[in-house]
Design a protein around this motif. Sequence first.
Motif, PDB file in Angstrom:
ATOM      1  N   ILE A  49       0.863  -1.199   0.000  1.00 28.30           N
ATOM      2  CA  ILE A  49       0.000   0.000   0.000  1.00 28.30           C
ATOM      3  C   ILE A  49       0.895   1.244   0.000  1.00 28.30           C
ATOM      4  N   VAL A  50       0.677   2.122  -0.965  1.00 28.23           N
ATOM      5  CA  VAL A  50       1.437   3.385  -1.009  1.00 28.23           C
ATOM      6  C   VAL A  50       0.581   4.458  -0.338  1.00 28.23           C
ATOM      7  N   GLY A  51       1.038   4.897   0.839  1.00 24.38           N
ATOM      8  CA  GLY A  51       0.305   5.950   1.548  1.00 24.38           C
ATOM      9  C   GLY A  51      -0.320   5.422   2.826  1.00 24.38           C
ATOM     10  N   ASN A  52      -0.050   6.096   3.951  1.00 26.98           N
ATOM     11  CA  ASN A  52      -0.617   5.657   5.236  1.00 26.98           C
ATOM     12  C   ASN A  52      -1.638   6.646   5.760  1.00 26.98           C
ATOM     13  N   GLY A  53      -2.363   7.289   4.846  1.00 23.79           N
ATOM     14  CA  GLY A  53      -3.487   8.119   5.271  1.00 23.79           C
ATOM     15  C   GLY A  53      -4.653   7.219   5.637  1.00 23.79           C
ATOM     16  N   VAL A  54      -5.832   7.819   5.731  1.00 23.25           N
ATOM     17  CA  VAL A  54      -6.989   7.034   6.169  1.00 23.25           C
ATOM     18  C   VAL A  54      -7.374   5.991   5.128  1.00 23.25           C
ATOM     19  N   ALA A  55      -7.145   6.261   3.851  1.00 22.76           N
ATOM     20  CA  ALA A  55      -7.486   5.265   2.817  1.00 22.76           C
ATOM     21  C   ALA A  55      -6.571   4.047   2.936  1.00 22.76           C
ATOM     22  N   GLY A  56      -5.264   4.289   2.976  1.00 22.33           N
ATOM     23  CA  GLY A  56      -4.307   3.176   3.033  1.00 22.33           C
ATOM     24  C   GLY A  56      -4.424   2.393   4.330  1.00 22.33           C
ATOM     25  N   THR A  57      -4.560   3.103   5.442  1.00 19.52           N
ATOM     26  CA  THR A  57      -4.613   2.417   6.743  1.00 19.52           C
ATOM     27  C   THR A  57      -5.916   1.628   6.884  1.00 19.52           C
TER      28      THR A  57
ATOM     29  N   ALA B 178       5.197   4.942   3.468  1.00 19.31           N
ATOM     30  CA  ALA B 178       4.711   6.286   3.784  1.00 19.31           C
ATOM     31  C   ALA B 178       5.878   7.249   3.865  1.00 19.31           C
ATOM     32  N   ASP B 179       5.772   8.366   3.191  1.00 21.50           N
ATOM     33  CA  ASP B 179       6.923   9.278   3.241  1.00 21.50           C
ATOM     34  C   ASP B 179       6.861  10.264   4.394  1.00 21.50           C
ATOM     35  N   GLU B 180       5.771  10.273   5.151  1.00 17.30           N
ATOM     36  CA  GLU B 180       5.737  11.126   6.341  1.00 17.30           C
ATOM     37  C   GLU B 180       6.319  10.354   7.537  1.00 17.30           C
TER      38      GLU B 180
ATOM     39  N   ALA C 260      -2.677   4.836  -2.589  1.00 15.71           N
ATOM     40  CA  ALA C 260      -3.506   5.666  -1.685  1.00 15.71           C
ATOM     41  C   ALA C 260      -2.655   6.861  -1.253  1.00 15.71           C
ATOM     42  N   SER C 261      -2.116   7.554  -2.239  1.00 11.52           N
ATOM     43  CA  SER C 261      -1.045   8.524  -1.992  1.00 11.52           C
ATOM     44  C   SER C 261      -1.538   9.966  -1.842  1.00 11.52           C
ATOM     45  N   GLY C 262      -2.833  10.202  -1.906  1.00  7.89           N
ATOM     46  CA  GLY C 262      -3.345  11.548  -1.636  1.00  7.89           C
ATOM     47  C   GLY C 262      -2.783  12.619  -2.565  1.00  7.89           C
TER      48      GLY C 262
ATOM     49  N   HIS D 179       1.800  26.134   3.674  1.00  5.78           N
ATOM     50  CA  HIS D 179       0.700  25.289   3.223  1.00  5.78           C
ATOM     51  C   HIS D 179       0.106  24.618   4.455  1.00  5.78           C
ATOM     52  N   PHE D 180      -0.997  23.928   4.241  1.00  8.22           N
ATOM     53  CA  PHE D 180      -1.654  23.309   5.395  1.00  8.22           C
ATOM     54  C   PHE D 180      -2.166  21.935   4.988  1.00  8.22           C
ATOM     55  N   GLN D 181      -1.273  20.953   5.021  1.00  5.13           N
ATOM     56  CA  GLN D 181      -1.660  19.617   4.594  1.00  5.13           C
ATOM     57  C   GLN D 181      -1.244  18.556   5.608  1.00  5.13           C
ATOM     58  N   THR D 182      -0.089  18.752   6.236  1.00  7.95           N
ATOM     59  CA  THR D 182       0.464  17.685   7.070  1.00  7.95           C
ATOM     60  C   THR D 182       0.592  18.136   8.527  1.00  7.95           C
TER      61      THR D 182
ATOM     62  N   GLY E  26      -9.039   6.736  -2.065  1.00  6.00           N
ATOM     63  CA  GLY E  26      -8.881   8.010  -1.378  1.00  6.00           C
ATOM     64  C   GLY E  26      -8.778   9.179  -2.339  1.00  6.00           C
ATOM     65  N   ASP E  27      -8.179  10.261  -1.844  1.00  3.89           N
ATOM     66  CA  ASP E  27      -8.109  11.498  -2.637  1.00  3.89           C
ATOM     67  C   ASP E  27      -7.523  11.268  -4.022  1.00  3.89           C
ATOM     68  N   VAL E  28      -6.557  10.354  -4.125  1.00  5.99           N
ATOM     69  CA  VAL E  28      -5.833  10.186  -5.399  1.00  5.99           C
ATOM     70  C   VAL E  28      -6.651   9.453  -6.462  1.00  5.99           C
TER      71      VAL E  28
ATOM     72  N   THR F   8     -12.454  14.045   0.673  1.00  4.62           N
ATOM     73  CA  THR F   8     -13.075  13.996   1.998  1.00  4.62           C
ATOM     74  C   THR F   8     -12.634  12.758   2.767  1.00  4.62           C
ATOM     75  N   TRP F   9     -12.610  12.927   4.071  1.00  2.00           N
ATOM     76  CA  TRP F   9     -12.134  11.879   4.974  1.00  2.00           C
ATOM     77  C   TRP F   9     -12.988  10.606   4.849  1.00  2.00           C
ATOM     78  N   ASN F  10     -14.311  10.767   4.915  1.00  2.00           N
ATOM     79  CA  ASN F  10     -15.129   9.538   4.926  1.00  2.00           C
ATOM     80  C   ASN F  10     -15.128   8.843   3.562  1.00  2.00           C
TER      81      ASN F  10
ATOM     82  N   PRO G 267     -20.303  10.636  -0.294  1.00  2.00           N
ATOM     83  CA  PRO G 267     -19.477  11.312   0.698  1.00  2.00           C
ATOM     84  C   PRO G 267     -20.018  12.671   1.086  1.00  2.00           C
ATOM     85  N   PHE G 268     -19.727  13.069   2.288  1.00  2.00           N
ATOM     86  CA  PHE G 268     -20.033  14.460   2.641  1.00  2.00           C
ATOM     87  C   PHE G 268     -18.915  15.029   3.498  1.00  2.00           C
ATOM     88  N   TYR G 269     -18.829  16.339   3.450  1.00  2.00           N
ATOM     89  CA  TYR G 269     -17.758  17.085   4.115  1.00  2.00           C
ATOM     90  C   TYR G 269     -18.450  18.066   5.047  1.00  2.00           C
ATOM     91  N   THR G 270     -18.157  17.982   6.317  1.00  2.00           N
ATOM     92  CA  THR G 270     -18.726  18.993   7.211  1.00  2.00           C
ATOM     93  C   THR G 270     -17.595  19.817   7.801  1.00  2.00           C
TER      94      THR G 270
END
Length: 409
Positions: free
Chosen positions: A13-21, A40-42, A112-114, A133-136, A282-284, A300-302, A326-329
């Motif tokens: 799995i490439v990416g340890n965000g919510v999709a990959g995990t 995961a590169d983070e 799942a690399s966002g 920026h505001f991502q991580t 996920g996002d990607v 979106t997260w969900n 999906p929805f974003y609140t």
Amino acid sequence: MSVLSAGRKRYVIVGNGVAGTTAAETLRKADAECQITILADEPYPLYNRIALPRVLKKTTLPERTIIRQLGWHADNRIDLLLETTVTRVDTEAKTVTTGDGRELPYDKLLIASGGTPNPLRLPGAAGTRGIYHFQTLDDTKAILARTERAKSAVTLGGSFIAYELTEAFRHRNIPTTWLVRGPRFLHRIIDEDGGALVDRLAREVGVETYYGEQGAEVQAECGDVAGITTHSGKRFSCDLVGVGIGLTLRTEFLKDTPVQVRTGVVTNEYLETSVPEVYAAGDVAEFFDVHIGAHNQMGTWNNAAAHGRTAAVNMMGGRQVYGEVPFYTSTMFESQMAAIGTTPDIRAGMEAISRLDLGAHVYRRLFFLEGRLAGAVLIGDIRVRRQLVDIIKSRQVIEPGEREKLLAV
Ligand SMILES: Cc1cc2nc3c(=O)[nH]c(=O)nc-3n(C[C@H](O)[C@H](O)[C@H](O)COP(=O)(O)OP(=O)(O)OC[C@H]3O[C@@H](n4cnc5c(N)ncnc54)[C@H](O)[C@@H]3O)c2cc1C
């Protein structure tokens, strides 16, 4: 092939965000034997990105955002390789190569690399301190340190990230000017009425807003940001700049493969890419969305979590169609907002109806495709969102006379 790999499936799995995990978790629950590796590169295990604005507001601590401690990976026998960047994929040899030269074979691969934030490419911006920026989580820690001494901020962008930065800065009592290039916030989703409400909400809490203003140049003093000039010639002094001007999806490591990439990694409704044994989530993922009969991409997260689950089921041989809405609140200054399902930034040609009650700070806009409710945006009162999701899922045709009633429920 070794005896081991013949019996135990190797999932990479490439990416340890919510999709990959979430995909890894789903795989492990169903198959106690398989090998699971997340790259995961983070430097952190899964953390809650949607809690990062709360960290900036200092209503939660950075460490509280971690939602899967390293022990969880060990307990679940998931190999998590942190600070490891995937640089190349070979879909013939079925291997993934990392920046430090390792080569990992896979039976099934999940992308799942966002995405990564678009940089501010203005004269004077490169190398100037105080522009964020505001991502991580690391971005958040860096901004947090800067906010301790910031006297005034400018935020750039007309979407959620710029909003989150604006709201966090003003929450921290930093006088903030919000520059939006378009005619209003989310101008492709909300109409003038909705824009007027967002503007009122922003101004009521003391944010200065400007529309149709595009940054032209960054001024610096001794290497630190001192101001921004716009194309119309306005100059805004500041010692902190927050940038939210969109994401570029992380697909660079697929460039030598036949995996189809447009804006994101193109998949069908099973989250399978154009190459067998390779999936995206996920996002990607630019996935085939059964609700609109077209490809779609969501940030979106969900959506990312649900993608991770569906992709994992299908990687194990299942045949699950991705059919979530999906929805974003989000907060909207002292109010709230929700964006649901498909909106006109994703799909052109939808019919829209809306209602504004400026005094009550309530706005609702509904989007219809071929007579069916496909999406919505709500500001103020968002309690109806689950009901709208159910209507979208039901795919019932709503006669024109009935549509207005949905604005009132
Ligand atoms: C500040 C902020 C606030 C948000 N607020 C909300 C909200 O209120 N509601 C909501 O629904 N959504 C919100 N979102 C969006 C939501 O967080 C994302 O949609 C979701 O986290 C995407 O998850 P993902 O797993 O697809 O990707 P990501 O979380 O982006 O994870 C992808 C991971 O893959 C890694 N990676 C990428 N390329 C490589 C590579 N080549 N090698 C190794 N690793 C790689 C990345 O570093 C990253 O860690 C917010 C996002 C941000 C940044």
